[in-house]
Design an enzyme around this catalytic site. Structure first.
Site, PDB file in Angstrom:
ATOM      1  N   ASP A 144       3.988 -19.251 -32.312  1.00  0.00           N
ATOM      2  CA  ASP A 144       4.910 -19.167 -31.167  1.00  0.00           C
ATOM      3  C   ASP A 144       5.959 -18.079 -31.407  1.00  0.00           C
ATOM      4  O   ASP A 144       6.329 -17.342 -30.488  1.00  0.00           O
ATOM      5  CB  ASP A 144       5.585 -20.529 -30.949  1.00  0.00           C
ATOM      6  N   GLN A 151      -8.027 -28.921 -27.750  1.00  0.00           N
ATOM      7  CA  GLN A 151      -7.606 -29.319 -26.394  1.00  0.00           C
ATOM      8  C   GLN A 151      -8.602 -28.862 -25.342  1.00  0.00           C
ATOM      9  O   GLN A 151      -9.116 -27.754 -25.419  1.00  0.00           O
ATOM     10  CB  GLN A 151      -6.289 -28.620 -26.037  1.00  0.00           C
ATOM     11  N   ARG A 198      -1.451 -30.921 -26.837  1.00  0.00           N
ATOM     12  CA  ARG A 198      -1.815 -31.008 -28.251  1.00  0.00           C
ATOM     13  C   ARG A 198      -1.648 -32.446 -28.754  1.00  0.00           C
ATOM     14  O   ARG A 198      -2.447 -32.934 -29.551  1.00  0.00           O
ATOM     15  CB  ARG A 198      -0.943 -30.065 -29.077  1.00  0.00           C
ATOM     16  N   HIS A 250       5.416 -27.249 -32.464  1.00  0.00           N
ATOM     17  CA  HIS A 250       4.422 -26.297 -31.936  1.00  0.00           C
ATOM     18  C   HIS A 250       3.803 -27.011 -30.739  1.00  0.00           C
ATOM     19  O   HIS A 250       2.800 -27.709 -30.853  1.00  0.00           O
ATOM     20  CB  HIS A 250       3.359 -25.979 -32.992  1.00  0.00           C
ATOM     21  N   ALA A 274       5.470 -15.446 -33.161  1.00  0.00           N
ATOM     22  CA  ALA A 274       4.747 -14.178 -32.982  1.00  0.00           C
ATOM     23  C   ALA A 274       4.589 -13.862 -31.490  1.00  0.00           C
ATOM     24  O   ALA A 274       4.753 -12.716 -31.060  1.00  0.00           O
ATOM     25  CB  ALA A 274       3.380 -14.260 -33.658  1.00  0.00           C
ATOM     26  N   ARG A 275       4.276 -14.889 -30.708  1.00  0.00           N
ATOM     27  CA  ARG A 275       4.142 -14.674 -29.255  1.00  0.00           C
ATOM     28  C   ARG A 275       5.477 -14.216 -28.662  1.00  0.00           C
ATOM     29  O   ARG A 275       5.528 -13.308 -27.823  1.00  0.00           O
ATOM     30  CB  ARG A 275       3.684 -15.984 -28.580  1.00  0.00           C
ATOM     31  N   PRO A 321      -2.242 -32.123 -33.191  1.00  0.00           N
ATOM     32  CA  PRO A 321      -0.906 -31.564 -33.028  1.00  0.00           C
ATOM     33  C   PRO A 321      -0.322 -31.259 -34.408  1.00  0.00           C
ATOM     34  O   PRO A 321      -0.073 -32.194 -35.196  1.00  0.00           O
ATOM     35  CB  PRO A 321      -0.132 -32.679 -32.327  1.00  0.00           C
ATOM     36  N   MET A 352     -13.664 -21.912 -34.615  1.00  0.00           N
ATOM     37  CA  MET A 352     -12.996 -20.688 -34.155  1.00  0.00           C
ATOM     38  C   MET A 352     -11.780 -20.362 -35.023  1.00  0.00           C
ATOM     39  O   MET A 352     -11.594 -19.223 -35.442  1.00  0.00           O
ATOM     40  CB  MET A 352     -12.571 -20.826 -32.686  1.00  0.00           C
ATOM     41  N   VAL A 366     -10.717 -31.880 -33.483  1.00  0.00           N
ATOM     42  CA  VAL A 366     -11.029 -31.566 -32.085  1.00  0.00           C
ATOM     43  C   VAL A 366      -9.944 -30.667 -31.495  1.00  0.00           C
ATOM     44  O   VAL A 366      -8.835 -30.580 -32.018  1.00  0.00           O
ATOM     45  CB  VAL A 366     -11.173 -32.854 -31.229  1.00  0.00           C
TER      46      VAL A 366
HETATM   47  N1  LIG Z   1      -1.774 -24.572 -35.137  1.00  0.00           N
HETATM   48  C1  LIG Z   1      -2.096 -23.692 -34.195  1.00  0.00           C
HETATM   49  O1  LIG Z   1      -1.293 -22.813 -33.864  1.00  0.00           O
HETATM   50  C2  LIG Z   1      -3.431 -23.790 -33.570  1.00  0.00           C
HETATM   51  C3  LIG Z   1      -4.187 -24.904 -33.807  1.00  0.00           C
HETATM   52  N2  LIG Z   1      -5.423 -25.030 -33.249  1.00  0.00           N
HETATM   53  C4  LIG Z   1      -6.135 -26.270 -33.559  1.00  0.00           C
HETATM   54  O2  LIG Z   1      -7.073 -26.023 -34.600  1.00  0.00           O
HETATM   55  C5  LIG Z   1      -8.104 -27.020 -34.536  1.00  0.00           C
HETATM   56  C6  LIG Z   1      -9.471 -26.349 -34.602  1.00  0.00           C
HETATM   57  O3  LIG Z   1      -9.678 -25.552 -33.459  1.00  0.00           O
HETATM   58  P1  LIG Z   1     -11.039 -24.688 -33.304  1.00  0.00           P
HETATM   59  O4  LIG Z   1     -11.338 -24.015 -34.584  1.00  0.00           O
HETATM   60  O5  LIG Z   1     -10.916 -23.930 -32.055  1.00  0.00           O
HETATM   61  O6  LIG Z   1     -12.103 -25.868 -33.099  1.00  0.00           O
HETATM   62  P2  LIG Z   1     -13.673 -25.796 -33.400  1.00  0.00           P
HETATM   63  O7  LIG Z   1     -14.276 -26.944 -32.673  1.00  0.00           O
HETATM   64  O8  LIG Z   1     -14.183 -24.424 -33.135  1.00  0.00           O
HETATM   65  O9  LIG Z   1     -13.744 -26.055 -34.977  1.00  0.00           O
HETATM   66  C7  LIG Z   1     -13.410 -27.291 -35.545  1.00  0.00           C
HETATM   67  C8  LIG Z   1     -14.406 -27.512 -36.667  1.00  0.00           C
HETATM   68  O10 LIG Z   1     -14.024 -28.689 -37.377  1.00  0.00           O
HETATM   69  C9  LIG Z   1     -15.242 -29.245 -37.889  1.00  0.00           C
HETATM   70  N3  LIG Z   1     -15.019 -30.624 -38.300  1.00  0.00           N
HETATM   71  C10 LIG Z   1     -14.648 -31.664 -37.513  1.00  0.00           C
HETATM   72  N4  LIG Z   1     -14.547 -32.778 -38.273  1.00  0.00           N
HETATM   73  C11 LIG Z   1     -14.816 -32.419 -39.546  1.00  0.00           C
HETATM   74  C12 LIG Z   1     -14.870 -33.123 -40.785  1.00  0.00           C
HETATM   75  N5  LIG Z   1     -14.593 -34.445 -40.845  1.00  0.00           N
HETATM   76  N6  LIG Z   1     -15.179 -32.441 -41.911  1.00  0.00           N
HETATM   77  C13 LIG Z   1     -15.476 -31.117 -41.854  1.00  0.00           C
HETATM   78  N7  LIG Z   1     -15.455 -30.399 -40.703  1.00  0.00           N
HETATM   79  C14 LIG Z   1     -15.119 -31.040 -39.566  1.00  0.00           C
HETATM   80  C15 LIG Z   1     -16.221 -29.096 -36.732  1.00  0.00           C
HETATM   81  O11 LIG Z   1     -17.573 -29.193 -37.150  1.00  0.00           O
HETATM   82  C16 LIG Z   1     -15.847 -27.719 -36.198  1.00  0.00           C
HETATM   83  O12 LIG Z   1     -16.686 -26.713 -36.725  1.00  0.00           O
HETATM   84  C17 LIG Z   1      -7.847 -27.801 -33.232  1.00  0.00           C
HETATM   85  O13 LIG Z   1      -7.163 -29.002 -33.509  1.00  0.00           O
HETATM   86  C18 LIG Z   1      -6.958 -26.849 -32.432  1.00  0.00           C
HETATM   87  O14 LIG Z   1      -6.182 -27.501 -31.476  1.00  0.00           O
HETATM   88  C19 LIG Z   1      -5.966 -24.053 -32.461  1.00  0.00           C
HETATM   89  C20 LIG Z   1      -5.251 -22.897 -32.224  1.00  0.00           C
HETATM   90  C21 LIG Z   1      -3.909 -22.688 -32.717  1.00  0.00           C
HETATM   91  C1  LIG Z   2      -4.092 -24.112 -29.308  1.00  0.00           C
HETATM   92  C2  LIG Z   2      -2.745 -23.845 -29.799  1.00  0.00           C
HETATM   93  O1  LIG Z   2      -2.120 -24.669 -30.420  1.00  0.00           O
HETATM   94  C3  LIG Z   2      -2.149 -22.552 -29.531  1.00  0.00           C
HETATM   95  O2  LIG Z   2      -2.831 -21.557 -29.256  1.00  0.00           O
HETATM   96  O3  LIG Z   2      -0.908 -22.482 -29.536  1.00  0.00           O
END
Ligand SMILES: NC(=O)C1=CN([C@@H]2O[C@H](COP(=O)(O)OP(=O)(O)OC[C@H]3O[C@@H](n4cnc5c(N)ncnc54)[C@H](O)[C@@H]3O)[C@@H](O)[C@H]2O)C=CC1
Ligand SMILES: CC(=O)C(=O)O
Length: 309
Positions: free
Chosen positions: A145, A79, A85, A172, A147-148, A118, A10, A77
């Site tokens: 954050d 949450q 986180r 974060h 931006a929010r 995290p 995503m 992975v």
């Molecule tokens: N920093 C921020 O503000 C935010 C961070 N996140 C974080 O981003 C991360 C991803 O979230 P999503 O995209 O929703 O998860 P998701 O599950 O949709 O995508 C994660 C992808 O990583 C891939 N993956 C896992 N291990 C891998 C590896 N060793 N090599 C290659 N690909 C691998 C998976 O196949 C999957 O497609 C999470 O840790 C989430 O908490 C999410 C939203 C905001």
């Molecule tokens: C999932 C996350 O870290 C966020 O939306 O803030």
């Protein structure tokens, strides 16, 4: 600029889509251990390019990252509704142990842009695993954050959020620091703006906005399972600043020797972001409460990294 994205889920796909819509990359390569999904995402996003900006978008393997200026890491992975986180740390550290050497094998001197949670601790993990200079390992940190915060303040005041200047610093995550004391609209302090537009920032309003920022991820995850549009936009904004060597001020994360006497720790402060990554840090003026909160946030992150603050 060529941008690699590791993790085509995503967040990775939302970042790629935002890059295409904003015209922030000439080439995007999506790498995921689910190769079929990466291929499907790349195709879907490529099909949006005639409505946006020219960009080559494709799925690839590690070797296809060659020549990337920035590699965004979103793999790992996410949450579940009740998880914090910080609870993802162990699992995502194992993922980084695989992917950081694989990236560096092909792109020896990238800017790494970390989004995986995290995110602050993962930024430190990526920095230690990569051996890169700390200015080249950027965590998206509190860009989302901030931006929010700006969006909710803009909504309350009836002012475009782009004209609201307000920072969220520190982790974060749950201990983040909303900097009310320095927030402004244009160059007018926020409390004065609120008075002038007849929308005072009462204690109730402040608490509602604080909760709307600090608890946003939990609420959105309860409703739709994950968050992706906000961070996708934020990652594209960081890439824009790097691509155009802007020295833009953005709240992003980087390892510091010490923040408020605590460290080493990776957390967000207002940073200058340009072609080489982070070109500088502006230590903001904080009031006593915000300073104590920043200290606490640094301590939370040091503890999460397995050290004593
Ligand atoms: N920093 C921020 O503000 C935010 C961070 N996140 C974080 O981003 C991360 C991803 O979230 P999503 O995209 O929703 O998860 P998701 O599950 O949709 O995508 C994660 C992808 O990583 C891939 N993956 C896992 N291990 C891998 C590896 N060793 N090599 C290659 N690909 C691998 C998976 O196949 C999957 O497609 C999470 O840790 C989430 O908490 C999410 C939203 C905001
Ligand atoms: C999932 C996350 O870290 C966020 O939306 O803030």
């Amino acid at each position: 600029m060529k941008v690699g994205i590791i993790g085509a889920g995503m967040v990775g796909s939302a970042a790629a889509y935002a890059l295409v819509m904003r015209g922030d990359a000439s080439e995007i390569v999506l790498v995921d251990h689910n190769a079929r999904m990466a291929e499907a995402q790349a195709q879907d996003i490529l099909h949006a390019t005639p409505f946006a900006h020219a960009a080559r978008v494709r799925a690839g393997s590690w070797s296809d990252l060659a020549g990337a200026g920035v590699v965004i890491i979103t793999a790992g992975v996410t949450q579940k509704p009740t998880e914090t986180r910080l609870e993802l740390l162990e699992r995502n550290t194992a993922v980084f142990a695989d992917i950081i050497p694989a990236i560096l094998n092909v792109v020896p001197d990238p800017v790494l842009l970390i989004a995986t949670n995290p995110v602050d601790v993962m930024t430190e993990v990526a920095w230690r695993l990569s051996g890169l200079p700390r200015d080249r390992v950027i965590g998206s940190g509190t860009i989302l954050d901030s931006a929010r915060f700006r969006a909710l303040l803009g909504e309350h005041l009836g002012i475009c959020s782009r004209s609201i200047h307000a920072w969220v610093l520190g982790e974060h995550g749950d201990s983040e620091v909303l900097c009310w004391s320095s927030a402004s609209a244009g160059s007018v302090p926020l409390a004065d703006v609120a008075q002038q537009v007849g929308r005072p920032l009462s204690e109730d309003v402040r608490q509602r906005i604080d909760g709307g920022v600090r608890r946003a991820a939990y609420r959105i995850i309860e409703g739709k399972g994950a968050t992706w549009f906000g961070i996708g936009g934020g990652l594209a904004r960081i890439i824009q600043a790097i691509r155009a060597d802007e020295d833009a001020i953005l709240t992003v994360s980087r390892v510091e020797d010490s923040v408020e006497g605590i460290g080493p720790v990776a957390l967000s402060l207002p940073r200058l972001v340009g072609a080489k990554g982070i070109a500088g840090t502006l230590m903001p003026k904080l009031d006593d409460v915000e300073r104590a909160e920043l200290r606490n946030s640094a301590a939370v992150l040091v503890q999460a990294s397995g050290r004593t603050p």
